[in-house]
Write an enzyme that holds these catalytic residues in place. Structure first.
Site, PDB file in Angstrom:
ATOM      1  N   GLN A 113      10.269   0.798   1.256  1.00 47.91           N
ATOM      2  CA  GLN A 113       9.713   1.850   0.399  1.00 47.91           C
ATOM      3  C   GLN A 113       9.137   2.946   1.301  1.00 47.91           C
ATOM      4  O   GLN A 113       8.116   2.741   1.982  1.00 47.91           O
ATOM      5  CB  GLN A 113       8.623   1.268  -0.499  1.00 47.91           C
ATOM      6  CG  GLN A 113       8.143   2.267  -1.527  1.00 47.91           C
ATOM      7  CD  GLN A 113       7.029   1.682  -2.408  1.00 47.91           C
ATOM      8  OE1 GLN A 113       6.735   0.491  -2.361  1.00 47.91           O
ATOM      9  NE2 GLN A 113       6.423   2.544  -3.193  1.00 47.91           N
ATOM     10  N   CYS A 131      -3.898  -5.046   9.447  1.00 47.84           N
ATOM     11  CA  CYS A 131      -2.978  -5.936  10.169  1.00 47.84           C
ATOM     12  C   CYS A 131      -1.889  -5.203  10.948  1.00 47.84           C
ATOM     13  O   CYS A 131      -1.806  -5.337  12.171  1.00 47.84           O
ATOM     14  CB  CYS A 131      -2.357  -6.925   9.196  1.00 47.84           C
ATOM     15  SG  CYS A 131      -3.597  -7.824   8.274  1.00 47.84           S
TER      16      CYS A 131
HETATM   17  C1  UGA Z   1       0.597  -7.756   6.079  1.00 47.02           C
HETATM   18  C2  UGA Z   1       1.825  -8.677   5.956  1.00 47.02           C
HETATM   19  O1  UGA Z   1       2.681  -8.195   4.922  1.00 47.02           O
HETATM   20  C3  UGA Z   1       1.401 -10.115   5.637  1.00 47.02           C
HETATM   21  O2  UGA Z   1       2.535 -10.966   5.626  1.00 47.02           O
HETATM   22  C4  UGA Z   1       0.417 -10.586   6.735  1.00 47.02           C
HETATM   23  O3  UGA Z   1      -0.049 -11.893   6.491  1.00 47.02           O
HETATM   24  C5  UGA Z   1      -0.781  -9.645   6.762  1.00 47.02           C
HETATM   25  O4  UGA Z   1      -0.304  -8.297   7.047  1.00 47.02           O
HETATM   26  C6  UGA Z   1      -1.716 -10.113   7.854  1.00 47.02           C
HETATM   27  O5  UGA Z   1      -1.340 -10.044   9.041  1.00 47.02           O
HETATM   28  O6  UGA Z   1      -2.769 -10.670   7.544  1.00 47.02           O
HETATM   29  P1  UGA Z   1      -0.990  -6.503   4.331  1.00 47.02           P
HETATM   30  O7  UGA Z   1      -1.466  -5.723   5.512  1.00 47.02           O
HETATM   31  O8  UGA Z   1      -1.991  -7.110   3.409  1.00 47.02           O
HETATM   32  O9  UGA Z   1      -0.033  -7.708   4.794  1.00 47.02           O
HETATM   33  O10 UGA Z   1      -0.115  -5.525   3.408  1.00 47.02           O
HETATM   34  P2  UGA Z   1       1.431  -5.139   3.263  1.00 47.02           P
HETATM   35  O11 UGA Z   1       1.860  -5.420   1.894  1.00 47.02           O
HETATM   36  O12 UGA Z   1       2.232  -5.711   4.344  1.00 47.02           O
HETATM   37  O13 UGA Z   1       1.356  -3.553   3.437  1.00 47.02           O
HETATM   38  C7  UGA Z   1       0.976  -2.937   4.667  1.00 47.02           C
HETATM   39  C8  UGA Z   1       1.149  -1.441   4.589  1.00 47.02           C
HETATM   40  O14 UGA Z   1       2.526  -1.085   4.538  1.00 47.02           O
HETATM   41  C9  UGA Z   1       0.514  -0.775   3.356  1.00 47.02           C
HETATM   42  O15 UGA Z   1      -0.126   0.414   3.757  1.00 47.02           O
HETATM   43  C10 UGA Z   1       1.692  -0.494   2.455  1.00 47.02           C
HETATM   44  O16 UGA Z   1       1.473   0.596   1.594  1.00 47.02           O
HETATM   45  C11 UGA Z   1       2.772  -0.167   3.486  1.00 47.02           C
HETATM   46  N1  UGA Z   1       4.152  -0.385   2.985  1.00 47.02           N
HETATM   47  C12 UGA Z   1       4.561  -1.619   2.622  1.00 47.02           C
HETATM   48  C13 UGA Z   1       5.041   0.692   2.966  1.00 47.02           C
HETATM   49  O17 UGA Z   1       4.697   1.847   3.321  1.00 47.02           O
HETATM   50  N2  UGA Z   1       6.325   0.466   2.535  1.00 47.02           N
HETATM   51  C14 UGA Z   1       6.753  -0.759   2.161  1.00 47.02           C
HETATM   52  O18 UGA Z   1       7.959  -0.877   1.797  1.00 47.02           O
HETATM   53  C15 UGA Z   1       5.854  -1.826   2.197  1.00 47.02           C
END
Ligand code: UGA
Length: 429
Positions: free
Chosen positions: A251, A260
């Site tokens: 996305q 993280c």
């Molecule tokens: C991330 C990992 O997804 C988890 O598996 C991991 O356990 C965690 O870090 C950790 O190390 O504790 P998290 O940081 O909670 O989880 O959130 P995500 O859903 O991964 O999103 C991270 C960022 O990427 C957000 O800012 C989100 O908006 C962005 N994102 C995510 C995008 O810009 N595009 C996407 O397609 C998905």
């Protein structure tokens, strides 16, 4: 089983709630007495869907305290879930972990399985083992296990009950821990991946780095899409349909944030550099992410050449939906940038708040509908469901300009256009 969980942050509280639901007796400990007092009074200090309900439901199986020695005595299994923040040079601050092991060394009187869930650089489990030995603790009194977490904020409870995999890293001569861990997690049906300490530690970093790579990749593709009239949503759909690639984490948006990805990517770059290993891919992932917002601001400036004193509304403050976490939030970076350009910035988030030191740079509204009245532009910075499903008729009737910038590609472009508004997404016009 009596389980001690050290650290009442996102990971510690989620783990406490889930393990209590599995039937274990949880002793959750934290050095922050204010936080513990809140928890003892039934208040959960963070917003995470279902967490409060699950802690309440299992309140007879969870105790909260600041007394670590006492909890160590009572439990055979210790989970370490303390924070491991990044330092400015990219290394990891292991001081909280170190201090936990100092207390364990002082109070270990019977055999314990010590499980490190905190994200730690390869070599840390080994280092903690050496530390306990150096403190004179008998190696027959404990085993250390690496058990990294893969919980996403906003869906951490669900991830706890339905993990894709459970990774455990154990010492070569450890014949006890695997059975104990399988027993703790016996309610889960996910596959177990059993490896060395360093293997488990690396799996965690490689996983986060790969996910961040997917995001930066699609953001780079979005930049190119903009110049060729291709819609990055179609591109991501076509790309993700290939099972070798997969549809998730494609996305495009204003970049990744949170506690993280930025930290873990930096830590991985740091540990590689320490061994003189170059990381051109990780470097590029960071470079794209750190310039993504600038690309997006340019788009705003093309539409609104001067935003000096213009009212602009940023929807979302949290780094992602369903959390009140603002650490490394791209939404906050955006608010800061708009303020520095002289805009009159207004904002709204269902759960997150601007930090105290930034409250002077933007007005935070209590309701979504009041936040955009008379705005020249509305910018979506966090894809909360409430924001994705905005009432565009109401928006059209109440904003001064007509510009809608979809920084998360999460709103229905056709509907926005139907109300005569000007839609700009990331890599989609
Ligand atoms: C991330 C990992 O997804 C988890 O598996 C991991 O356990 C965690 O870090 C950790 O190390 O504790 P998290 O940081 O909670 O989880 O959130 P995500 O859903 O991964 O999103 C991270 C960022 O990427 C957000 O800012 C989100 O908006 C962005 N994102 C995510 C995008 O810009 N595009 C996407 O397609 C998905």
């Amino acid at each position: 089983m009596n389980i001690c969980i050290i650290g009442a942050g996102y990971v510690g509280l989620t783990t406490s709630a889930a393990l209590a639901e599995f039937g274990h007796l949880i002793h959750c400990v934290d050095i922050n007495s204010e936080k513990i007092q809140k928890l003892q009074n039934g208040n959960v200090p963070i917003y995470e869907p279902q967490l409060k309900e699950l802690i309440c439901k299992n309140s007879d199986k969870i105790t909260f305290s600041t007394n670590l020695p006492d909890s160590i005595q009572k439990c055979t299994v210790i989970f370490v879930t303390v924070g491991t923040p990044g330092l400015t040079d990219g290394s990891t601050d292991l001081s909280f972990l170190q201090s936990v092991f100092t207390t364990i060394a002082q109070h270990l009187q019977s055999y314990k399985t010590i499980i490190i869930k905190s994200t730690v650089p390869p070599g840390t489990n080994q280092k903690m083992h050496q530390y306990l030995l150096a403190k004179g603790v008998s190696p027959f009194m404990y085993n250390i296990v690496s058990n990294p977490e893969f919980l996403r904020e906003g869906s951490a409870i669900n991830d706890m009950f339905h993990p894709d995999r459970t990774v455990i890293g154990i010492a070569e001569d450890d014949k006890r821990s695997e059975v104990i861990i399988r027993d703790i997690y016996q309610s889960l049906s996910s596959p177990f991946i059993v490896t060395s300490w360093n293997g488990a530690e690396m799996i965690k970093y490689a996983s986060n780095a790969f996910l961040a790579t997917k995001i930066s990749f699609i953001n780079e593709i979005a930049r190119v899409c903009d110049f060729y009239g291709a819609d990055v949503l179609d591109v991501a759909k076509g790309l993700g349909a290939d099972p070798r690639i997969g549809p998730l984490f494609l996305q495009a948006g204003i970049g990744y944030g949170g506690s993280c990805f930025p930290k873990d990517l930096q830590a991985l770059q740091h540990i590689a550099a320490a061994k003189l290993v170059k990381t051109p891919i990780l470097d590029a992932v960071h470079e794209v992410n750190s310039t993504q917002l600038e690309w997006y601001i340019k788009k705003l400036q093309e539409e609104l050449p001067s935003i000096q004193d213009k009212k602009v509304t940023v929807l979302g403050i949290a780094f992602k939906p369903n959390t009140d976490d603002i650490r490394h939030s791209p939404a906050i970076a955006l608010i800061q940038k708009l303020h520095s350009l002289g805009a009159d910035v207004h904002t709204y988030d269902p759960k997150a708040s601007l930090p105290a030191d930034l409250r002077h740079i933007a007005i935070q509204h209590k309701s979504l509908k009041s936040s955009y009245i008379d705005s020249e532009a509305v910018i979506i910075a966090t894809d909360w469901p409430e924001i994705c499903q905005l009432d565009w008729k109401h928006v059209q009737a109440h904003i001064k300009g007509n510009l809608i910038l979809d920084g998360r590609n999460c709103i229905n472009r056709e509907e926005v256009l139907r109300f005569g508004l000007n839609y700009k997404g990331v890599g989609r016009g």
